[in-house]
Design an enzyme around this catalytic site. Structure first.
Site, PDB file in Angstrom:
ATOM      1  N   LYS A  62       0.845  -1.197   0.000  1.00  0.00           N
ATOM      2  CA  LYS A  62       0.000   0.000   0.000  1.00  0.00           C
ATOM      3  C   LYS A  62       0.869   1.231   0.000  1.00  0.00           C
ATOM      4  CE  LYS A  62      -4.039   1.991   0.421  1.00  0.00           C
ATOM      5  NZ  LYS A  62      -3.748   2.770  -0.789  1.00  0.00           N
TER       6      LYS A  62
ATOM      7  N   LYS B  83       5.138   1.919  -3.032  1.00  0.00           N
ATOM      8  CA  LYS B  83       5.093   3.317  -3.478  1.00  0.00           C
ATOM      9  C   LYS B  83       5.361   3.330  -4.976  1.00  0.00           C
ATOM     10  CE  LYS B  83       4.485   7.340  -1.429  1.00  0.00           C
ATOM     11  NZ  LYS B  83       3.725   7.635  -0.201  1.00  0.00           N
TER      12      LYS B  83
ATOM     13  N   ASN C 282      -2.137  18.983   0.269  1.00  0.00           N
ATOM     14  CA  ASN C 282      -3.200  18.266   0.970  1.00  0.00           C
ATOM     15  C   ASN C 282      -2.916  18.123   2.462  1.00  0.00           C
ATOM     16  OD1 ASN C 282      -3.989  15.205   1.902  1.00  0.00           O
ATOM     17  ND2 ASN C 282      -5.652  16.250   0.864  1.00  0.00           N
TER      18      ASN C 282
ATOM     19  N   LYS D 123       4.747   2.123   8.424  1.00  0.00           N
ATOM     20  CA  LYS D 123       3.553   2.916   8.752  1.00  0.00           C
ATOM     21  C   LYS D 123       2.313   2.034   8.913  1.00  0.00           C
ATOM     22  CE  LYS D 123       3.303   6.646   6.458  1.00  0.00           C
ATOM     23  NZ  LYS D 123       3.070   7.633   5.396  1.00  0.00           N
TER      24      LYS D 123
ATOM     25  N   THR E 234      -5.059  12.828   6.432  1.00  0.00           N
ATOM     26  CA  THR E 234      -3.643  12.892   6.811  1.00  0.00           C
ATOM     27  C   THR E 234      -3.378  14.117   7.688  1.00  0.00           C
ATOM     28  OG1 THR E 234      -3.173  11.892   4.684  1.00  0.00           O
ATOM     29  CG2 THR E 234      -1.300  12.726   5.912  1.00  0.00           C
TER      30      THR E 234
HETATM   31  P1  NAD Z   1       0.883  18.007  -2.318  1.00  0.00           P
HETATM   32  O1  NAD Z   1       1.417  17.794  -3.674  1.00  0.00           O
HETATM   33  O2  NAD Z   1      -0.582  18.132  -2.146  1.00  0.00           O
HETATM   34  O3  NAD Z   1       1.563  19.283  -1.642  1.00  0.00           O
HETATM   35  C1  NAD Z   1       2.946  19.467  -1.558  1.00  0.00           C
HETATM   36  C2  NAD Z   1       3.169  20.887  -1.066  1.00  0.00           C
HETATM   37  O4  NAD Z   1       4.553  21.092  -0.826  1.00  0.00           O
HETATM   38  C3  NAD Z   1       2.746  21.953  -2.080  1.00  0.00           C
HETATM   39  O5  NAD Z   1       2.175  23.040  -1.407  1.00  0.00           O
HETATM   40  C4  NAD Z   1       4.070  22.358  -2.717  1.00  0.00           C
HETATM   41  O6  NAD Z   1       4.023  23.669  -3.251  1.00  0.00           O
HETATM   42  C5  NAD Z   1       4.963  22.275  -1.506  1.00  0.00           C
HETATM   43  N1  NAD Z   1       6.382  22.164  -1.799  1.00  0.00           N
HETATM   44  C6  NAD Z   1       7.001  21.382  -2.716  1.00  0.00           C
HETATM   45  N2  NAD Z   1       8.327  21.561  -2.659  1.00  0.00           N
HETATM   46  C7  NAD Z   1       8.552  22.454  -1.675  1.00  0.00           C
HETATM   47  C8  NAD Z   1       9.715  23.032  -1.115  1.00  0.00           C
HETATM   48  N3  NAD Z   1      10.927  22.725  -1.560  1.00  0.00           N
HETATM   49  N4  NAD Z   1       9.554  23.922  -0.102  1.00  0.00           N
HETATM   50  C9  NAD Z   1       8.339  24.240   0.355  1.00  0.00           C
HETATM   51  N5  NAD Z   1       7.199  23.715  -0.122  1.00  0.00           N
HETATM   52  C10 NAD Z   1       7.317  22.838  -1.127  1.00  0.00           C
HETATM   53  O7  NAD Z   1       1.449  16.799  -1.428  1.00  0.00           O
HETATM   54  P2  NAD Z   1       0.840  16.190  -0.097  1.00  0.00           P
HETATM   55  O8  NAD Z   1      -0.095  15.099  -0.481  1.00  0.00           O
HETATM   56  O9  NAD Z   1       0.392  17.269   0.807  1.00  0.00           O
HETATM   57  O10 NAD Z   1       2.123  15.466   0.504  1.00  0.00           O
HETATM   58  C11 NAD Z   1       3.102  16.171   1.233  1.00  0.00           C
HETATM   59  C12 NAD Z   1       3.978  15.185   1.987  1.00  0.00           C
HETATM   60  O11 NAD Z   1       3.168  14.370   2.834  1.00  0.00           O
HETATM   61  C13 NAD Z   1       4.753  14.206   1.116  1.00  0.00           C
HETATM   62  O12 NAD Z   1       5.965  13.881   1.759  1.00  0.00           O
HETATM   63  C14 NAD Z   1       3.865  12.976   1.090  1.00  0.00           C
HETATM   64  O13 NAD Z   1       4.568  11.789   0.806  1.00  0.00           O
HETATM   65  C15 NAD Z   1       3.370  13.000   2.522  1.00  0.00           C
HETATM   66  N6  NAD Z   1       2.130  12.272   2.760  1.00  0.00           N
HETATM   67  C16 NAD Z   1       1.003  12.568   2.080  1.00  0.00           C
HETATM   68  C17 NAD Z   1      -0.157  11.881   2.365  1.00  0.00           C
HETATM   69  C18 NAD Z   1      -1.457  12.223   1.709  1.00  0.00           C
HETATM   70  O14 NAD Z   1      -2.480  11.615   2.088  1.00  0.00           O
HETATM   71  N7  NAD Z   1      -1.520  13.153   0.805  1.00  0.00           N
HETATM   72  C19 NAD Z   1      -0.162  10.861   3.319  1.00  0.00           C
HETATM   73  C20 NAD Z   1       1.005  10.597   4.003  1.00  0.00           C
HETATM   74  C21 NAD Z   1       2.146  11.306   3.716  1.00  0.00           C
END
Ligand code: NAD
Length: 535
Positions: A70, A106, A221, A94, A190
């Site tokens: 997953k 992944k 997100n 996790k 999340t």
């Molecule tokens: P997303 O694509 O929705 O958002 C990413 C954000 O980070 C955006 O606002 C982008 O502009 C910003 N960003 C990118 N590079 C950057 C930088 N160098 N400096 C500052 N901001 C930057 O992604 P997300 O789904 O919110 O995921 C973010 C993190 O959380 C990732 O590491 C992802 O693996 C992890 N994560 C996400 C989920 C989920 O359900 N979406 C679950 C667990 C973990």
């Protein structure tokens, strides 16, 4: 900064550390140190101008010993096989720490989604599925969204898979749109989960949530809903940050009296990019990217990419910071971990902190399997058996996460304590690893009896070395109904008259401390009954 850090080397270093602490059998360690399967493939996509562009796609299945692999699909220009490997490995820990019956995987594509038109995005998503559909599926590997991907893309992918296998198969992927096989609550899961773990950490540290101040990296997100919930809890968020595609650099967006995440959402695109002119017009200050980490706050919530808190940036963190809550995967390097330990910063590691997403993804898969979708109130039911019934004051999404995450592990919160728990959970589920029992507190002996004695005290001793108490005894029980319930799949079955809900994991692993209200025997009876009923 991110480019210099090899996320997989980092993930392996964390693992090696824990394997040493646990005195893990080298043969078992060898199996978990590398992914089980890896795929790298070309995806030729017809672009809107008629040309063909070749993208590289990846899928890595780190482990499926506890259930189907997953993990999300990331569309990011700097995606590499090593990043995907690391993220897949972290997913294994996790799902084990959250104790849901799934493994770790992944995937991704090296692409900036924003550089593609909607039609090109659709062809890329469908192309990704065409290349890998034989190796994923509800019982093999279930992808989800991550950075650069969204519910609409998950919908296209589910549709393509269903077409190729000749049957409607929503359970192949999670994070789909609500109404298209998606689950209520997934969007917020999340970020809200991140804040629930912060709340529990605050209780432990005796920090009042009211007026606590946080700085957040990212505004996608995870960050958006973490900001909303942190403020709802009574706190203040002084900044968020984002990657500016026009300027090709990140910015911190600050407001001393606190940001309004709902307003910022209204000026943010689907990729998490904030309209900086509109922000400035509304009184926000646009600062350089590295500023977010230096803010004078109680809590830092990195929610963008891996490797952001490293040997260099950790030195810029304010003395006031008590908690670092890892919304992102892998934001802290091992060097920064060391500094946190020295400074007694309470680090809530990613595989606990952001596990709310995969928890609700799991519930989405359960609903897909049942072909029955829960109304919002239904989430308030006890989905994890024995958890205290709790209809949250505000909304049902909160209840899901309370139940899915609770505060169950947060007091054990150092990365290594959690990783140990995750590792032990993986080991407990893996029949081919059962012989390496010396690391487990309690192991199944195959006839359903419960082990009482731990075979080694090494684990606890080592965890305690970090000054962390283990308030909950983690013990594994294997009941007679284990195999029956495994056969029943991941059905979360509500038995309304009895007022009890079964453990959706099939009683495979039960956390004793949480099973206050419902005995294992009772659960097993309901389990068998439910199984027959559903046949
Ligand atoms: P997303 O694509 O929705 O958002 C990413 C954000 O980070 C955006 O606002 C982008 O502009 C910003 N960003 C990118 N590079 C950057 C930088 N160098 N400096 C500052 N901001 C930057 O992604 P997300 O789904 O919110 O995921 C973010 C993190 O959380 C990732 O590491 C992802 O693996 C992890 N994560 C996400 C989920 C989920 O359900 N979406 C679950 C667990 C973990």
């Amino acid at each position: 900064m991110t480019e210099q850090i090899n996320a997989f080397k980092m993930a392996q270093a964390q693992f090696d550390n824990v394997a040493t602490m646990l005195n893990l059998d080298p043969q078992a360690a060898a199996m978990l140190r590398w992914p089980t399967r890896e795929f790298r493939f070309q995806i030729p996509v017809k672009m809107d101008d008629g040309s063909i562009k070749v993208f590289f796609g990846y899928r890595v299945q780190h482990s499926d010993v506890r259930g189907p692999s997953k993990g999300g699909i990331r569309f990011h220009p700097s995606e590499t096989l090593d990043t995907v490997r690391a993220l897949a490995m972290w997913m294994t820990w996790k799902t084990a720490v959250a104790d849901i019956p799934l493994g770790g995987g992944k995937g991704g594509v090296a692409v900036d989604s924003a550089s593609l038109s909607i039609n090109e995005q659709e062809r890329l998503c469908r192309g990704w599925i065409q290349q890998i559909y034989l190796n994923i599926g509800p019982r093999q590997d279930v992808p989800a969204p991550d950075v650069g991907t969204n519910p609409r893309m998950m919908g296209w992918m589910m549709d393509e898979y269903s077409k190729l296998v000749g049957q409607y198969t929503p359970g192949v992927i999670t994070g789909k749109p609500v109404g298209g096989g998606g689950s209520l609550g997934r969007t917020e899961a999340t970020g809200f989960g991140v804040v629930y773990t912060i709340r529990e950490a605050m209780k432990y540290l005796d920090v009042a949530p009211k007026n606590a101040v946080a700085a957040i990296q990212g505004f996608g997100n995870v960050a958006q809903y973490a900001a909303i919930e942190f403020i709802d809890m009574g706190g203040v968020v002084v900044c968020v940050s984002y990657w500016d595609r026009d300027d090709q650099k990140p910015y911190t967006v600050s407001r001393d009296e606190g940001v309004d995440p709902r307003f910022l959402q209204s000026i943010t695109d689907v990729y998490g990019t904030i309209d900086k002119e509109k922000a400035q017009d509304s009184g926000y200050v646009i600062e350089d990217d590295e500023v977010w980490i230096t803010k004078d706050v109680d809590v830092l919530i990195p929610s963008a990419l891996e490797g952001q808190i490293n040997a260099e940036t950790v030195q810029t963190i304010s003395e006031r910071v008590r908690i670092v809550a890892e919304g992102a995967n892998g934001p802290t390097t091992p060097e920064a971990d060391e500094v946190f330990k020295q400074r007694s910063v309470f680090n809530i590691p990613d595989f606990l902190c952001n596990a709310g997403g995969v928890t609700v993804s799991y519930f989405e898969g359960v609903q897909n399997d049942m072909n029955f979708y829960w109304a919002a109130e239904r989430f308030a039911m006890q989905l994890i058996a024995g958890a205290e019934f709790r209809l949250d004051k505000k909304n049902d999404v909160n209840s899901i996460l309370h139940l899915g995450l609770g505060g169950r592990y947060v007091l054990m919160s150092t990365r290594y304590a959690n990783l140990s728990i995750g590792l032990r959970a993986v080991m407990a589920y893996a029949p081919n690893l059962w012989s390496y029992s010396s690391v487990l507190r309690c192991i199944p002996d195959g006839d359903g009896s419960v082990c009482e004695e731990e075979t080694s005290t090494t684990t606890e001793t080592n965890v305690l070395q970090f000054g962390v108490e283990l308030p909950i005894e983690v013990e594994y029980f294997f009941s007679d109904s284990f195999s029956i319930m495994l056969g029943a799949g991941a059905m979360a079955v509500f038995v309304p008259k009895a007022g009890a809900v079964l453990d959706p994991r099939g009683l495979g692993a039960v956390h004793k401390a949480e099973h206050k209200g419902i005995g294992i025997g009772t659960g097993a009876v309901f389990g068998a009954a439910a199984f027959n009923f559903y046949l």
